[in-house]
Design an enzyme around this catalytic site. Structure first.
Site, PDB file in Angstrom:
ATOM      1  N   HIS A  70       0.852  -1.188   0.000  1.00 23.69           N
ATOM      2  CA  HIS A  70       0.000   0.000   0.000  1.00 23.69           C
ATOM      3  C   HIS A  70       0.888   1.239   0.000  1.00 23.69           C
ATOM      4  O   HIS A  70       1.818   1.320   0.809  1.00 23.69           O
ATOM      5  CB  HIS A  70      -0.883   0.025   1.251  1.00 23.69           C
ATOM      6  CG  HIS A  70      -1.686  -1.214   1.458  1.00 23.69           C
ATOM      7  ND1 HIS A  70      -1.196  -2.316   2.131  1.00 23.69           N
ATOM      8  CD2 HIS A  70      -2.946  -1.538   1.064  1.00 23.69           C
ATOM      9  CE1 HIS A  70      -2.132  -3.260   2.146  1.00 23.69           C
ATOM     10  NE2 HIS A  70      -3.194  -2.816   1.515  1.00 23.69           N
ATOM     11  N   GLU A  88      10.637  -5.934   1.934  1.00 24.93           N
ATOM     12  CA  GLU A  88      10.180  -7.320   1.996  1.00 24.93           C
ATOM     13  C   GLU A  88      11.200  -8.307   1.436  1.00 24.93           C
ATOM     14  O   GLU A  88      11.278  -9.445   1.902  1.00 24.93           O
ATOM     15  CB  GLU A  88       8.863  -7.474   1.230  1.00 24.93           C
ATOM     16  CG  GLU A  88       7.701  -6.741   1.864  1.00 24.93           C
ATOM     17  CD  GLU A  88       6.362  -7.109   1.249  1.00 24.93           C
ATOM     18  OE1 GLU A  88       6.278  -8.155   0.571  1.00 24.93           O
ATOM     19  OE2 GLU A  88       5.392  -6.362   1.462  1.00 24.93           O
ATOM     20  N   TYR A 105      -9.761  -5.562  -7.603  1.00 22.64           N
ATOM     21  CA  TYR A 105     -10.343  -6.871  -7.288  1.00 22.64           C
ATOM     22  C   TYR A 105     -10.928  -6.855  -5.877  1.00 22.64           C
ATOM     23  O   TYR A 105     -10.587  -6.005  -5.045  1.00 22.64           O
ATOM     24  CB  TYR A 105      -9.284  -7.986  -7.388  1.00 22.64           C
ATOM     25  CG  TYR A 105      -8.330  -8.011  -6.227  1.00 22.64           C
ATOM     26  CD1 TYR A 105      -8.521  -8.887  -5.163  1.00 22.64           C
ATOM     27  CD2 TYR A 105      -7.256  -7.126  -6.164  1.00 22.64           C
ATOM     28  CE1 TYR A 105      -7.675  -8.886  -4.071  1.00 22.64           C
ATOM     29  CE2 TYR A 105      -6.398  -7.123  -5.076  1.00 22.64           C
ATOM     30  CZ  TYR A 105      -6.608  -8.001  -4.036  1.00 22.64           C
ATOM     31  OH  TYR A 105      -5.771  -7.985  -2.946  1.00 22.64           O
ATOM     32  N   GLU A 117      -9.253  -4.050  -3.206  1.00 22.66           N
ATOM     33  CA  GLU A 117      -8.198  -3.108  -3.559  1.00 22.66           C
ATOM     34  C   GLU A 117      -8.310  -2.608  -4.993  1.00 22.66           C
ATOM     35  O   GLU A 117      -8.638  -3.362  -5.908  1.00 22.66           O
ATOM     36  CB  GLU A 117      -6.822  -3.767  -3.376  1.00 22.66           C
ATOM     37  CG  GLU A 117      -6.528  -4.110  -1.937  1.00 22.66           C
ATOM     38  CD  GLU A 117      -5.155  -4.709  -1.716  1.00 22.66           C
ATOM     39  OE1 GLU A 117      -4.644  -4.603  -0.592  1.00 22.66           O
ATOM     40  OE2 GLU A 117      -4.598  -5.288  -2.672  1.00 22.66           O
TER      41      GLU A 117
END
Length: 196
Positions: A70, A88, A105, A117
């Site tokens: 996000h 990550e 979706y 989102e």
């Protein structure tokens, strides 16, 4: 103490309508919010797949595309892609390109947890190997794009619901992921457009 991370809430046209703490957004009635998906490739056209950490609220342990996340309020999506790939996966990004500017979706887990989102899709090219952050990623693997896409399209590959919807749209852009056409950033949802 740092303040909680916020996400950008959007309406169905993609206009920003506020923000909310990320920790409060996902539940049985998840509001539509701004996110991104990224597909990381090496120079050979292999895609980096990641398995979500087992303690994730949504789709724990699921194999998926390279990285999702996000943007912070006011953060350009391409910057969010670079930031999350570093956090990550420990990756240094050579290039980031917008591919699917208006993907969206909604998916529901068996336990009723919802992801909802507006999620533009990016291609990132990297050199070097991923170093997964165990807080976010269980494991990673490189796979030739053609075999990965074929597995998703046939239904043989168990993959996250958003990747299952994204891959056919990416396949339609051509067989070589490094040659996919780059989308016009002006096609992004209003909430993701740079503030002038």
């Amino acid at each position: 103490m740092t303040s909680p991370e916020h996400v950008v809430l959007v309406d169905v046209e993609g206009n920003p309508i506020g923000t909310a703490p990320k920790s409060t957004v996902h539940g049985a009635d998840t509001p539509l919010h701004l996110a991104f998906s990224s597909y990381v490739f090496d120079r050979q056209g292999r895609v980096l797949l990641s398995r979500r950490a087992g303690h994730k609220l949504t789709w724990p342990d699921a194999w998926t595309n390279s990285c999702c996340g996000h943007p912070l309020p006011g953060e350009p999506l391409s910057s969010a892609v670079v930031r999350r790939l570093a956090f990550e996966l420990g990756l240094v990004v050579e290039s980031v390109d917008l591919i699917l500017p208006r993907f969206a979706y909604r998916a529901v887990m068996d336990n009723g947890m919802v992801e909802h989102e507006l999620c533009p899709v990016y291609r990132a090219v990297v050199t070097g190997e991923a170093v997964p952050n165990a807080e976010e990623v269980g494991e990673v693997r490189w796979e030739p794009w053609a075999s990965f896409a074929a597995g998703v399209m046939s239904g043989e590959l168990d993959i996250s619901p958003w990747a299952r919807e994204q891959v056919p749209q990416l396949v339609a852009l051509g067989p070589d992921p490094l040659a996919w056409p780059v989308a016009d950033p002006a096609a992004l949802p209003p909430a993701a457009l740079p503030v002038s």
